[in-house]
Design a protein around this motif. Structure first.
Motif, PDB file in Angstrom:
ATOM      1  N   VAL A  45       0.886  -1.257  -0.113  1.00 44.51           N
ATOM      2  CA  VAL A  45      -0.024  -0.008  -0.063  1.00 44.51           C
ATOM      3  C   VAL A  45       0.893   1.293   0.123  1.00 44.51           C
ATOM      4  O   VAL A  45       1.846   1.446   0.988  1.00 44.51           O
ATOM      5  N   VAL A  46       0.690   2.159  -0.883  1.00 38.82           N
ATOM      6  CA  VAL A  46       1.488   3.281  -1.121  1.00 38.82           C
ATOM      7  C   VAL A  46       0.520   4.400  -0.637  1.00 38.82           C
ATOM      8  O   VAL A  46      -0.303   4.992  -1.109  1.00 38.82           O
ATOM      9  N   GLY A  47       0.855   5.273   0.417  1.00 35.19           N
ATOM     10  CA  GLY A  47       0.199   6.348   1.234  1.00 35.19           C
ATOM     11  C   GLY A  47      -0.151   6.102   2.589  1.00 35.19           C
ATOM     12  O   GLY A  47      -0.616   4.995   2.857  1.00 35.19           O
ATOM     13  N   ILE A  73      -1.255  -1.254  -4.119  1.00 36.50           N
ATOM     14  CA  ILE A  73      -2.557  -0.431  -3.998  1.00 36.50           C
ATOM     15  C   ILE A  73      -1.981   0.996  -3.617  1.00 36.50           C
ATOM     16  O   ILE A  73      -1.426   1.350  -2.802  1.00 36.50           O
ATOM     17  N   THR A  74      -2.280   1.933  -4.210  1.00 37.82           N
ATOM     18  CA  THR A  74      -2.222   3.563  -4.200  1.00 37.82           C
ATOM     19  C   THR A  74      -3.280   4.166  -3.420  1.00 37.82           C
ATOM     20  O   THR A  74      -4.256   3.972  -3.776  1.00 37.82           O
ATOM     21  N   ALA A  75      -2.895   5.059  -2.465  1.00 38.59           N
ATOM     22  CA  ALA A  75      -3.825   5.851  -1.910  1.00 38.59           C
ATOM     23  C   ALA A  75      -3.066   7.255  -1.687  1.00 38.59           C
ATOM     24  O   ALA A  75      -2.595   7.514  -0.639  1.00 38.59           O
ATOM     25  N   ALA A  76      -2.961   7.843  -2.742  1.00 36.05           N
ATOM     26  CA  ALA A  76      -1.948   9.014  -2.902  1.00 36.05           C
ATOM     27  C   ALA A  76      -2.751  10.141  -3.251  1.00 36.05           C
ATOM     28  O   ALA A  76      -2.292  11.094  -3.897  1.00 36.05           O
ATOM     29  N   GLY A  77      -3.989  10.238  -2.565  1.00 38.05           N
ATOM     30  CA  GLY A  77      -4.621  11.583  -2.836  1.00 38.05           C
ATOM     31  C   GLY A  77      -5.638  11.427  -3.776  1.00 38.05           C
ATOM     32  O   GLY A  77      -5.924  10.503  -4.402  1.00 38.05           O
ATOM     33  N   ASP A  78      -6.326  12.729  -3.908  1.00 33.17           N
ATOM     34  CA  ASP A  78      -7.400  12.675  -5.017  1.00 33.17           C
ATOM     35  C   ASP A  78      -7.309  14.049  -5.907  1.00 33.17           C
ATOM     36  O   ASP A  78      -6.594  14.763  -5.684  1.00 33.17           O
ATOM     37  N   LEU A  79      -8.003  13.681  -6.981  1.00 38.24           N
ATOM     38  CA  LEU A  79      -8.090  14.831  -7.936  1.00 38.24           C
ATOM     39  C   LEU A  79      -9.477  15.133  -8.219  1.00 38.24           C
ATOM     40  O   LEU A  79     -10.324  14.485  -8.656  1.00 38.24           O
TER      41      LEU A  79
END
Length: 400
Positions: free
Chosen positions: A150-152, A234-240
């Motif tokens: 998991v990244v983030g 799985i990335t959880a690196a923010g939102d746009l």
């Protein structure tokens, strides 16, 4: 201003649905249309990374039946807004007229794999968790108990990691800074990280430079060139925010959808009476400046002021900004309101954190400003938690 007779709501998440319900609650009996790019019925997004990640029948996602009576065009999306003609153009070319517009198109996951990278066996699989299709895919990937990266280290990343560990996976979390430090401060970050490590999480404190791999074998390359390998990334690196369709509309200010305290979109510093916005797309004024607040409860509160503003204009209520946030991870249920991350050390209002349940309060750092209140495995009504965080505030102007 003239009362609108045809209102179009762009979006089908909680901000859009709350806006539609609020319009009816405030007496709007005209033509109401909701445009949603997902083909699914509305659902609870916060549950995606909590109970729904492990719940076979996904009942945790269910929302109460709607009463707005709107025409719902699902699996469709807006591609352009024409302010001069008061039209919304959809992706199939259809144009819908309006005299009131609600922009609540939400946000999408920020990805680390470049979008222009050609698809094929050499393109790494980067999973994210923002929608119903995402959770279904992720559940299939976790069935074989793979090794997971998991990244983030924000709330979403930590919730996903917690769910994957509970599913029996070996999980490594890559985070440049201590998980949740920016969100909850040092005391609560340490509490949750300690619980995570005790349950088997492997923590790699380094920034991610690249994701690479082939097939289902992936690698996360760190800034120093070292590599973390796993079966699933799985990335959880923010939102746009989903704002691209507004690029030529004249509604954006330096790429942002700025609104006033009633949710009316600002154009050249003036509030348009016929266009409002709420949820992840909207840059609202808060006690700490103007910003997006991508929280489920913030989307609800914003929609409850934006919708009446279309009908009542300047006599509509203003947003009384009192954010509320909750997370479930590593055997802990945490609810928080007020200034986050909190400043200083907390007072224990009730309970004992070492015994696993406590109600904590941080004093305001400025006179009459917000403090913070946090319940850890402690049952408390949300209004009371908010009152603890905002001791000097006036009674709520917006029902929550």
């Amino acid at each position: 201003m003239a009362r609108p007779q045809r209102i179009v709501v762009l979006g089908h998440g909680i901000a859009a649905l709350t806006a539609a319900e609020s319009l009816r609650d405030n007496g709007f009996d005209g033509e109401l249309t909701i445009i949603g790019d997902e083909p699914h019925a509305p659902y609870s997004r916060p549950a995606l990374s909590k109970a729904a990640l492990l719940d076979d029948d996904l009942t945790a996602l269910s929302l109460p039946p709607s009463t707005h009576g709107a025409a719902e065009l699902l699996g469709r999306r807006a591609v352009h807004v024409d302010l001069d003609r008061s039209l919304v153009r959809l992706d199939d070319g259809e144009e819908l007229p309006w005299d009131g517009l609600v922009v609540a198109t939400g946000s999408r996951a920020r990805r680390l794999v470049p979008p222009g990278l050609a698809a094929g066996p050499e393109k790494p699989e980067e999973l994210t968790l923002r929608g119903l299709d995402d959770v279904r895919l992720l559940r299939r990937r976790l069935e074989g108990r793979p090794s997971v990266i998991v990244v983030g280290g924000g709330p979403l990343g930590m919730e996903i990691a917690s769910g994957a560990v509970k599913a029996g996976c070996t999980v490594t979390l890559v985070s440049e800074e201590p998980p949740l430090l920016r969100h909850l401060g040092p005391d609560l970050s340490e509490l949750l990280v300690t619980a995570a490590l005790e349950r088997g999480l492997r923590l790699v404190p380094a920034p991610c430079a690249q994701i690479r791999g082939s097939g289902l074998q992936s690698q996360v390359v760190l800034d120093d060139g070292s590599v973390v390998e796993g079966d699933v990334v799985i990335t959880a690196a923010g939102d746009l925010p989903n704002l691209e369709f507004l690029a030529t509309s004249g509604l954006l200010t330096d790429g942002r959808l700025e609104v006033d305290s009633r949710g009316r979109v600002l154009v050249g510093g003036w509030a348009r009476p016929d266009v409002v916005a709420a949820g992840d797309v909207a840059t609202f004024p808060t006690g700490r400046g103007t910003m997006r607040v991508p929280l489920w409860t913030a989307a609800i509160d914003q929609a409850k002021v934006a919708a009446p503003a279309l009908l009542l204009g300047g006599s509509a209520p203003e947003l009384d900004f009192r954010p509320y946030f909750w997370t479930e991870q590593w055997g802990l249920n945490l609810k928080a309101s007020g200034q986050l991350p909190p400043v200083g050390s907390p007072e224990v209002v009730d309970g004992d954190l070492s015994a696993g349940s406590a109600l904590l309060r941080w004093a305001p750092d400025i006179p009459d400003g917000p403090g913070a209140a946090v319940a850890v495995n402690y049952r408390i009504p949300v209004p009371r938690l908010r009152r603890l965080a905002y001791p000097a505030a006036a009674p709520d102007r917006v029902a929550v």
